[in-house]
Design a protein around this motif. Structure first.
Motif, PDB file in Angstrom:
ATOM      1  N   ARG C 247       0.833  -1.210   0.000  1.00  0.00           N
ATOM      2  CA  ARG C 247       0.000   0.000   0.000  1.00  0.00           C
ATOM      3  C   ARG C 247       0.865   1.255   0.000  1.00  0.00           C
ATOM      4  O   ARG C 247       0.612   2.206  -0.714  1.00  0.00           O
ATOM      5  N   ASN C 248       1.873   1.258   0.856  1.00  0.00           N
ATOM      6  CA  ASN C 248       2.878   2.305   0.878  1.00  0.00           C
ATOM      7  C   ASN C 248       4.224   1.620   1.078  1.00  0.00           C
ATOM      8  O   ASN C 248       4.267   0.418   1.360  1.00  0.00           O
ATOM      9  N   THR C 249       5.307   2.366   0.954  1.00  0.00           N
ATOM     10  CA  THR C 249       6.629   1.809   1.182  1.00  0.00           C
ATOM     11  C   THR C 249       7.092   2.233   2.569  1.00  0.00           C
ATOM     12  O   THR C 249       7.345   3.417   2.804  1.00  0.00           O
ATOM     13  N   LEU C 250       7.168   1.268   3.495  1.00  0.00           N
ATOM     14  CA  LEU C 250       7.640   1.608   4.839  1.00  0.00           C
ATOM     15  C   LEU C 250       9.079   2.095   4.752  1.00  0.00           C
ATOM     16  O   LEU C 250       9.966   1.364   4.296  1.00  0.00           O
ATOM     17  N   ASP C 251       9.326   3.314   5.191  1.00  0.00           N
ATOM     18  CA  ASP C 251      10.685   3.870   5.166  1.00  0.00           C
ATOM     19  C   ASP C 251      11.345   3.550   6.497  1.00  0.00           C
ATOM     20  O   ASP C 251      11.427   4.399   7.389  1.00  0.00           O
ATOM     21  N   ILE C 252      11.832   2.337   6.608  1.00  0.00           N
ATOM     22  CA  ILE C 252      12.355   1.871   7.892  1.00  0.00           C
ATOM     23  C   ILE C 252      13.582   2.685   8.309  1.00  0.00           C
ATOM     24  O   ILE C 252      13.831   2.895   9.497  1.00  0.00           O
ATOM     25  N   SER C 253      14.332   3.185   7.342  1.00  0.00           N
ATOM     26  CA  SER C 253      15.514   3.998   7.663  1.00  0.00           C
ATOM     27  C   SER C 253      15.131   5.271   8.403  1.00  0.00           C
ATOM     28  O   SER C 253      15.969   5.863   9.100  1.00  0.00           O
ATOM     29  N   ALA C 254      13.879   5.706   8.243  1.00  0.00           N
ATOM     30  CA  ALA C 254      13.459   6.935   8.919  1.00  0.00           C
ATOM     31  C   ALA C 254      13.590   6.808  10.437  1.00  0.00           C
ATOM     32  O   ALA C 254      13.802   7.804  11.127  1.00  0.00           O
ATOM     33  N   VAL C 255      13.474   5.581  10.957  1.00  0.00           N
ATOM     34  CA  VAL C 255      13.555   5.417  12.418  1.00  0.00           C
ATOM     35  C   VAL C 255      14.918   5.864  12.945  1.00  0.00           C
ATOM     36  O   VAL C 255      14.997   6.793  13.765  1.00  0.00           O
TER      37      VAL C 255
END
Lengths: 345, 345, 345, 345
Positions: C247-255
């Motif tokens: 649905r969306n691209t989880l931007d895991i690096s944002a954490v």
């Protein structure tokens, strides 16, 4: 900084430049092109300026350009370039229409498409014999048989040929038939292919990678230029974004942006960017109005039978309006359609 | 399926529709607009077709549309609409130029920008009194004082005013000054604001969210339409992509795509999409050529002192060329510049 | 530069700061929060440094931060913050599970989902009473009736409530029921709403706009902080990209990126980013391993009947594995699940 | 539908399949791999089902798969595959660490990096001898000299080698040194290269194109598989989005999505996706927790002197924590680090 050597420069001349740069703590990348050798310098540019490289034997030009691309930059080449393909100009004074089938399928289909192209005002024929396809199970093109068909249709119509090459090993083969080599969007950073077309002695159309920034696109052109080939035409064909209503998102702003940054001509592909027949004419008008030096358009006599990208090909009923656009829009930008200059048999 | 009630429909009429739909296992969403009530039906559409809802008292229209947006769809409204703003048309027969300062700063700056707008052929004045800014420490606009300046400049020049509203609580205030309400890109899915402007009795310019698909954009317009307000003009202003050479990527294809899907007018903002003065004229030409019903452009008498988006504002030296574009391009699309229709004092 | 005034500072104290800044050619933006006034300075920062503002009466703190966001920056607040919601910590020492239904539909469904949440280790209950929906014809939430259901379920289970507010005019109403106010992705730059929740006296969960850069997200948090409310939890919920498999691209690096830039806690929403039940557990593990301070997850007793986002809700059969993840993963990051600290009735 | 022939199948057997398909109005694409011939059928699949192709001589398998990729689909190959590289497994039971320098620069640097890799638990050595670079003026790798260094370091340390090939003409050369061939992100749709590595008799690591959808990535793998090589490991390395805080956006969701769609192993490159040393460890933990079958990480003894991508290389001080992650995280997913299985000298 980039050093362009004269065609007559010797190996000794080249070595002298490399050695001098080394004394200043710099690195020199030597690139031997077809006609001349080009040396890229990496290191402390300010320091290089004191070396007086320009006075060394065999040095034709010392290019100091602040952009990462050098030979294609407009910074020290303010006049915009014109590239000639079989005599047809692509450049700042003209608007050139390239048209033809997405893929060469049969002699009849190709000749039919070429005649449609001429009816619309095209002066160059496009057509793919080698097709890069997402699926290995999709039609991959006729290969050399397709090139032969293109050559026959050129014979028949007088239209010079633009066709894609997808493999560095096939560049010589394709160049033996084509008037202009096309590098497709998926190969924009296929550096082996870029180097090969740079050395092939034919003008090159470099399509923008669908995910490439404008800077990366110009760097890809630099790979070709570095081999001594500056007959490069850039082609904006849409970038990949979140929007799915169109096949790609035509980045129309890229036309004026590239023309500010580079002296190379830039054309637009409204067929592959939109992906729908209905969008081709509005996007063509839009591209010319934005200042594009040409457009490249899919036409097909029977798009419902096309082996590739049928939904975006123009049909007979669209040609009159396309011809009208080619006639009426260029004068508003102080240009002429290339067709007005080049009589087609 | 959407049921549009007549202005005279009673609460009893509405209840009758809701009850009938419930007997068929459906859900009815009742939305009371300024002039009329609209009832959206969710459930088994085929089943609803057998209910003969159109013959109930108070029912004006039963809209069967396959797209998720109904009232703004072109499917059962094939003729493209014209929206009038203080008498100025925005629609399929004209090309309308809206120009003015990004932000209202002073009476002198606003009047100066309005005179620039007129010189270029504008018939509507843009100018922001409430500015949505990424940083809370940036200039947020003059608020009501800015609206008063706009009203004075309208008095002086005769130009109707387009100005942004950012808070549902301020819609009545802004509507008391403005001829057209603008909903900005960051608020395209601020549904409370959409409902409020839908009920404000003023035409609305709905900018596309910088990350919104065309379908989401039309759904946002549907929120406004559902409140009984169909005087909506869509504005493409660039989407967010990976490319950083421009502020946003102008999605020029959106113009013909939207015109195929919706009857609403669509205009283009070349100033905010490009983000550079140099790009405004090429993108304006491009937008008109693509079929846009108008353009909205930043102008500023002293962009180097602008409190907001100075680098993209046109200056005096650009106005002649903009006027020429407004004069020469629309006829090629069988249109006239709106200015030719509306005498400006 | 940002000046934080003491709670006791008078209007006269504030004026003195503004006047002093004006003498140095700067502009001061005064923002009156619930507890204290904050003054943002724009202009020549180096010049301000000489003014000795810190010694003026009523000045509590002078914040010199090089980032465009000031109050939420980690630059002069190196210790990461813990936000408490009804006694439950969200911060660097814990991993907090927030769970519940996407939308409140009925008392039974909400209580059922709350019991599922507890079974999985949740210590906070999520549930939407006001739902921002792309389509005006979709279920828009129960409104205040939904808030009452949430309050009853809190009474029954002891779980504090996290719920969304979508309209600045409804902030007081929602705050009168909720333990934490949620600002959704579509409203991340609804500045009127940000200011209102900043003044509401409740912790705020600020979801990242699906098209927002990390910097814009932190600037949005700054709008809330500027009103005197630093009890902000950031929530990464996926960004919009070209990929449509999720649905969306989880931007895991944002954490980790956000934790380096800001002292605020950051949690992850694996339900809305992935959009598929199958992805929730892998993404939950991934989020905790990346260092997230918590996760917020959709659960539903009967997802096939859900009025909103059923396909992504976890079901009973998933709870055991979720509980295991909450137990086993936090210790590897020297954390404990928040549940271990807060006894739930 | 795809027909896999037995290794013993004759040309006559292949022709018989093609002819039979033609009688049903279909097209057959014949692909001769190293060990066996594969025939892709295009046309009316339902019709093909009646042909009883499976009973023809020389037919090993008839693969009916609804996805556009066939041989790499999990649909008729439910068990996830393990690929062995010089004896080291990459698959569902293990977590494999591949580490080494981005580019091979000197024997000392490469050996130093290999020792760092071992200290962190790596069982495979990465290192580039042919480097595809955006700029033609950047370091392009040592070429065959780099391959020789890698071979010497393998001799010294026992670590099998993973190295990139960028040109179809160099596949044999690189395969004569390498244990695994890497296809980089820019070449994911270089179909000539894909076919060449498919025929090279070595396992292949296929990096995802930075703009490729998951489906396109699997189609690219299908090109390799079609040549008879199913020893393919997919590597997620970040996609291009609007966010610029990281070099690319790691699409962590791709790991579980790919594992659902394909039987091939999938690993993650946290170095190239994040582009910052600080992000490598959080993203490594995150990748393992998401279920990745391995990670590939840049290490460098002196990153400040690196000729390529120094800012993202781990240094000595990071190795202890990386080793801890490799030891502690895999057991939580019922896996072991590959290192535990393969004694390294």
């Amino acid at each position: 900084m980039v050093i362009v050597m004269t065609p007559e420069a010797t190996q000794q001349d080249v070595d002298a430049v490399v050695d001098l740069v080394a004394t200043a703590g710099g690195d020199a990348f030597v690139s031997r092109g077809v006609n001349r050798t080009i040396i890229g310098l990496v290191g402390d540019i300010a320091q290089f300026g004191t070396l007086n490289i320009g006075s060394l034997p065999g040095v034709a030009d010392v290019i100091r350009v602040s952009t990462p691309y050098k030979l294609v930059s407009r910074e020290n080449h303010p006049e915009r370039s014109t590239v000639r393909v079989g005599g047809v100009p692509i450049g700042p004074d003209t608007v050139t229409l390239i048209a033809g089938p997405c893929a060469v399928e049969t002699p009849e289909q190709t000749l039919g498409a070429a005649r449609m192209a001429i009816a619309a005002g095209a002066t160059l024929l496009r057509g793919g014999a080698f097709k890069p396809r997402t699926s290995p199970y999709a039609f991959q093109g006729l290969g050399e048989a397709g090139l032969r068909i293109l050559a026959e249709v050129r014979e028949e119509t007088g239209l010079p040929i633009v066709t894609e090459v997808v493999d560095a090993r096939e560049v010589d083969l394709v160049a033996s038939y084509a008037d202009m080599l096309q590098v497709g969007t998926r190969n924009m950073q296929n550096f082996a292919l870029l180097r090969a077309v740079g050395a092939a002695g034919r003008p090159v159309m470099l399509k923008r990678g669908m995910n490439a920034t404008i800077e990366e696109w110009l760097m890809a052109a630099e790979y070709i230029a570095q081999r001594g080939n500056l007959d490069i035409v850039l082609c904006e064909r849409g970038i990949r974004t979140f929007e799915t209503a169109t096949r790609n998102t035509l980045d129309i702003s890229a036309v004026p942006v590239v023309q500010r940054l580079s002296h190379l001509p830039v054309i637009v592909d409204p067929s592959h960017s939109g992906g729908h027949r209905d969008l081709v004419l509005p996007l063509t008008r839009s591209a010319i109005a934005a200042g594009a030096d040409g457009v490249i358009i899919d036409v097909h006599p029977h798009p419902e039978q096309a082996l590739c990208d049928g939904p975006q090909a123009l049909v007979d009923g669209d040609l009159g309006e396309l011809a009208r656009v080619m006639r009426d829009f260029p004068p508003l930008l102080d240009r002429v359609a290339a067709t007005a200059l080049v009589p087609v048999p």
